[in-house]
Design a protein around this motif. Structure first.
Motif, PDB file in Angstrom:
ATOM      1  N   ILE A   1     -11.288  -0.213   3.697  1.00 39.63           N
ATOM      2  CA  ILE A   1     -10.734  -1.554   3.872  1.00 39.63           C
ATOM      3  C   ILE A   1     -11.686  -2.431   4.691  1.00 39.63           C
ATOM      4  O   ILE A   1     -12.041  -2.079   5.823  1.00 39.63           O
ATOM      5  CB  ILE A   1      -9.369  -1.484   4.585  1.00 39.63           C
ATOM      6  CG1 ILE A   1      -8.404  -0.586   3.796  1.00 39.63           C
ATOM      7  CG2 ILE A   1      -8.769  -2.885   4.748  1.00 39.63           C
ATOM      8  CD1 ILE A   1      -7.167  -0.181   4.564  1.00 39.63           C
TER       9      ILE A   1
ATOM     10  N   LYS B   1     -12.466  -0.228  -1.075  1.00 40.77           N
ATOM     11  CA  LYS B   1     -12.213   0.602   0.101  1.00 40.77           C
ATOM     12  C   LYS B   1     -13.487   1.335   0.476  1.00 40.77           C
ATOM     13  O   LYS B   1     -14.294   1.654  -0.398  1.00 40.77           O
ATOM     14  CB  LYS B   1     -11.093   1.600  -0.200  1.00 40.77           C
ATOM     15  CG  LYS B   1      -9.730   0.926  -0.350  1.00 40.77           C
ATOM     16  CD  LYS B   1      -8.629   1.957  -0.616  1.00 40.77           C
ATOM     17  CE  LYS B   1      -7.266   1.273  -0.716  1.00 40.77           C
ATOM     18  NZ  LYS B   1      -6.187   2.227  -1.027  1.00 40.77           N
TER      19      LYS B   1
ATOM     20  N   MET C   1      -0.815   2.400  -7.466  1.00 34.52           N
ATOM     21  CA  MET C   1       0.416   2.688  -6.733  1.00 34.52           C
ATOM     22  C   MET C   1       1.459   3.213  -7.711  1.00 34.52           C
ATOM     23  O   MET C   1       1.388   2.933  -8.914  1.00 34.52           O
ATOM     24  CB  MET C   1       0.948   1.416  -6.045  1.00 34.52           C
ATOM     25  CG  MET C   1       0.029   0.842  -4.986  1.00 34.52           C
ATOM     26  SD  MET C   1       0.754  -0.623  -4.179  1.00 34.52           S
ATOM     27  CE  MET C   1       0.665  -1.840  -5.502  1.00 34.52           C
TER      28      MET C   1
ATOM     29  N   THR D   1      -2.895  -6.372  -1.442  1.00 40.09           N
ATOM     30  CA  THR D   1      -2.308  -5.292  -2.223  1.00 40.09           C
ATOM     31  C   THR D   1      -3.322  -4.262  -2.704  1.00 40.09           C
ATOM     32  O   THR D   1      -4.471  -4.589  -3.004  1.00 40.09           O
ATOM     33  CB  THR D   1      -1.548  -5.855  -3.442  1.00 40.09           C
ATOM     34  OG1 THR D   1      -0.903  -4.765  -4.133  1.00 40.09           O
ATOM     35  CG2 THR D   1      -2.487  -6.569  -4.415  1.00 40.09           C
ATOM     36  N   ASP D   2      -2.857  -3.022  -2.756  1.00 42.86           N
ATOM     37  CA  ASP D   2      -3.604  -1.942  -3.379  1.00 42.86           C
ATOM     38  C   ASP D   2      -3.451  -2.099  -4.898  1.00 42.86           C
ATOM     39  O   ASP D   2      -2.622  -2.882  -5.371  1.00 42.86           O
ATOM     40  CB  ASP D   2      -3.028  -0.597  -2.898  1.00 42.86           C
ATOM     41  CG  ASP D   2      -3.869   0.596  -3.340  1.00 42.86           C
ATOM     42  OD1 ASP D   2      -5.046   0.401  -3.699  1.00 42.86           O
ATOM     43  OD2 ASP D   2      -3.347   1.724  -3.329  1.00 42.86           O
TER      44      ASP D   2
ATOM     45  N   TYR E   1      -3.482  -0.485   8.632  1.00 44.24           N
ATOM     46  CA  TYR E   1      -3.313  -1.934   8.486  1.00 44.24           C
ATOM     47  C   TYR E   1      -2.542  -2.504   9.674  1.00 44.24           C
ATOM     48  O   TYR E   1      -2.927  -3.509  10.272  1.00 44.24           O
ATOM     49  CB  TYR E   1      -2.559  -2.250   7.194  1.00 44.24           C
ATOM     50  CG  TYR E   1      -3.403  -2.454   5.967  1.00 44.24           C
ATOM     51  CD1 TYR E   1      -4.227  -3.578   5.840  1.00 44.24           C
ATOM     52  CD2 TYR E   1      -3.366  -1.551   4.905  1.00 44.24           C
ATOM     53  CE1 TYR E   1      -4.989  -3.784   4.695  1.00 44.24           C
ATOM     54  CE2 TYR E   1      -4.119  -1.751   3.755  1.00 44.24           C
ATOM     55  CZ  TYR E   1      -4.927  -2.864   3.653  1.00 44.24           C
ATOM     56  OH  TYR E   1      -5.687  -3.071   2.520  1.00 44.24           O
TER      57      TYR E   1
ATOM     58  N   THR F   1       5.326  -4.768   5.335  1.00 42.74           N
ATOM     59  CA  THR F   1       4.644  -3.872   4.396  1.00 42.74           C
ATOM     60  C   THR F   1       5.593  -3.470   3.271  1.00 42.74           C
ATOM     61  O   THR F   1       6.817  -3.509   3.423  1.00 42.74           O
ATOM     62  CB  THR F   1       4.125  -2.603   5.091  1.00 42.74           C
ATOM     63  OG1 THR F   1       5.235  -1.861   5.635  1.00 42.74           O
ATOM     64  CG2 THR F   1       3.153  -2.945   6.204  1.00 42.74           C
TER      65      THR F   1
ATOM     66  N   GLU G   1       0.861  -1.195   0.000  1.00 41.54           N
ATOM     67  CA  GLU G   1       0.000   0.000   0.000  1.00 41.54           C
ATOM     68  C   GLU G   1       0.892   1.238   0.000  1.00 41.54           C
ATOM     69  O   GLU G   1       1.875   1.292   0.742  1.00 41.54           O
ATOM     70  CB  GLU G   1      -0.905  -0.018   1.235  1.00 41.54           C
ATOM     71  CG  GLU G   1      -1.658   1.251   1.541  1.00 41.54           C
ATOM     72  CD  GLU G   1      -2.625   1.646   0.450  1.00 41.54           C
ATOM     73  OE1 GLU G   1      -2.445   2.750  -0.103  1.00 41.54           O
ATOM     74  OE2 GLU G   1      -3.548   0.857   0.167  1.00 41.54           O
ATOM     75  N   ASP G   2       0.550   2.229  -0.844  1.00 45.72           N
ATOM     76  CA  ASP G   2       1.425   3.407  -0.946  1.00 45.72           C
ATOM     77  C   ASP G   2       1.013   4.561  -0.038  1.00 45.72           C
ATOM     78  O   ASP G   2       1.777   5.510   0.130  1.00 45.72           O
ATOM     79  CB  ASP G   2       1.469   3.900  -2.408  1.00 45.72           C
ATOM     80  CG  ASP G   2       0.110   4.389  -2.903  1.00 45.72           C
ATOM     81  OD1 ASP G   2       0.028   5.497  -3.462  1.00 45.72           O
ATOM     82  OD2 ASP G   2      -0.874   3.642  -2.730  1.00 45.72           O
ATOM     83  N   GLU G   3      -0.162   4.498   0.579  1.00 45.10           N
ATOM     84  CA  GLU G   3      -0.600   5.571   1.463  1.00 45.10           C
ATOM     85  C   GLU G   3      -0.116   5.305   2.891  1.00 45.10           C
ATOM     86  O   GLU G   3      -0.542   4.333   3.517  1.00 45.10           O
ATOM     87  CB  GLU G   3      -2.131   5.682   1.459  1.00 45.10           C
ATOM     88  CG  GLU G   3      -2.734   6.163   0.154  1.00 45.10           C
ATOM     89  CD  GLU G   3      -2.464   7.638  -0.082  1.00 45.10           C
ATOM     90  OE1 GLU G   3      -2.150   8.358   0.890  1.00 45.10           O
ATOM     91  OE2 GLU G   3      -2.552   8.076  -1.242  1.00 45.10           O
TER      92      GLU G   3
ATOM     93  N   SER H   1      -9.031  -1.900  -3.219  1.00 47.64           N
ATOM     94  CA  SER H   1      -8.844  -0.709  -4.040  1.00 47.64           C
ATOM     95  C   SER H   1     -10.007   0.262  -3.919  1.00 47.64           C
ATOM     96  O   SER H   1     -11.139  -0.134  -3.624  1.00 47.64           O
ATOM     97  CB  SER H   1      -8.685  -1.116  -5.515  1.00 47.64           C
ATOM     98  OG  SER H   1      -8.531   0.021  -6.348  1.00 47.64           O
TER      99      SER H   1
END
Length: 199
Positions: free
Chosen positions: A180, A178, A129, A125-126, A89, A104, A80-82, A156
Motif C-alpha cells: 500500500i 501493493k 475480494m 478499495t481492494d 490502514y 471500513t 479490504e478483505d484482509e 491491488s
C-alpha cells in the motif's frame, strides 16, 4: 416523500424503500441488482421489497451512520478483505493529522451498502475480494450520479494487465500496486481535505 402508512402492507415500491432508507431510488435499484436488498417484480416489471427486509437494513445502516454525524470531517471508506491490512490502514490513516473519519468494509457488497448510506468523500478499495469484487463494485458505483464528486482509488496486488483481463476499472480511477503506497494516499486525502473543508 412517499411513505408506507398502512401497517397491514408487507411490501413497498422502490420509491417508498428509498424514502424509508433515506437514499435515492437509483441507490435502491443498484442495491437490488447487487443482491444487497432482496426484491421481486410484479407482472408489470416493477420492483417490490419486503418491509421486514427494509427495516433490517435500516437498523444496520443506522449503526454504520452514527459516526457520520460529525460535521467538518472528511469521510474515508476503506474496502479490504484482509484483516491485517484493514488494521494497517486504520493504524496508518488515523495516525495522520488530518480532519477525517474512517470506516471500513470487508468486501464490495458491504462497500456498496456503506457508500449508499454513509456517502463517503473518499473510497479506497481492494480489487480481489469475496462476494462482490472491486471491479464489479466500482462499475456499479459509477452508475450512481450522486457520487460523481467522490474521490475513488484502487489498491491491488494484481498487475494492471491482470486487472484488464478481469474486465478493467472504469475510466478515471487510479490503481496503485501493493504494498500500500501510504505516502501517495496521504497526499490525495490531504488535498481532498483542503478542497472540501475550504468550500
Amino acid at each position: 416523500m412517499s411513505q408506507v402508512t398502512d401497517s397491514k402492507v408487507k411490501h413497498c415500491t422502490s420509491k417508498q424503500a428509498a424514502s424509508l432508507l433515506e437514499v435515492t431510488t437509483r441507490t435502491i435499484q443498484l442495491w437490488s441488482e447487487s443482491g444487497i436488498l432482496k426484491a421481486w417484480k410484479t407482472v408489470g416489471g416493477h420492483r417490490r421489497f419486503n418491509l421486514e427486509d427494509i427495516e433490517a437494513l435500516k437498523a444496520e445502516l443506522k449503526q454504520e451512520t452514527n459516526a457520520a454525524v460529525e460535521h467538518k470531517l472528511v469521510r474515508v471508506l476503506v474496502i479490504e478483505d484482509e484483516p491485517d491490512l484493514i488494521m494497517l490502514y486504520k493504524m496508518t490513516i488515523e495516525g495522520w493529522s488530518l480532519p477525517i473519519i474512517l470506516q471500513t468494509a470487508s468486501d464490495g457488497f458491504q462497500g456498496l451498502i456503506q457508500i449508499g448510506a454513509w456517502k463517503p468523500d473518499i473510497v479506497i478499495t481492494d480489487i480481489q475480494m469475496p462476494n462482490v469484487d472491486g471491479i464489479h463494485m466500482l462499475k456499479s458505483l459509477v452508475k450512481m450520479e450522486e457520487f460523481n464528486d467522490m474521490v475513488v482509488m484502487a489498491v491491488s496486488g494484481l498487475s494492471k494487465a491482470e486487472i484488464t483481463q478481469k474486465g478493467g476499472l472504469p475510466a478515471g480511477i487510479p490503481i496503485f500496486t501493493k504494498p500500500i503506497p501510504f505516502d501517495e494516499i496521504e497526499k490525495i486525502i490531504s488535498q481532498q481535505c483542503k478542497t472540501l473543508l475550504s468550500s
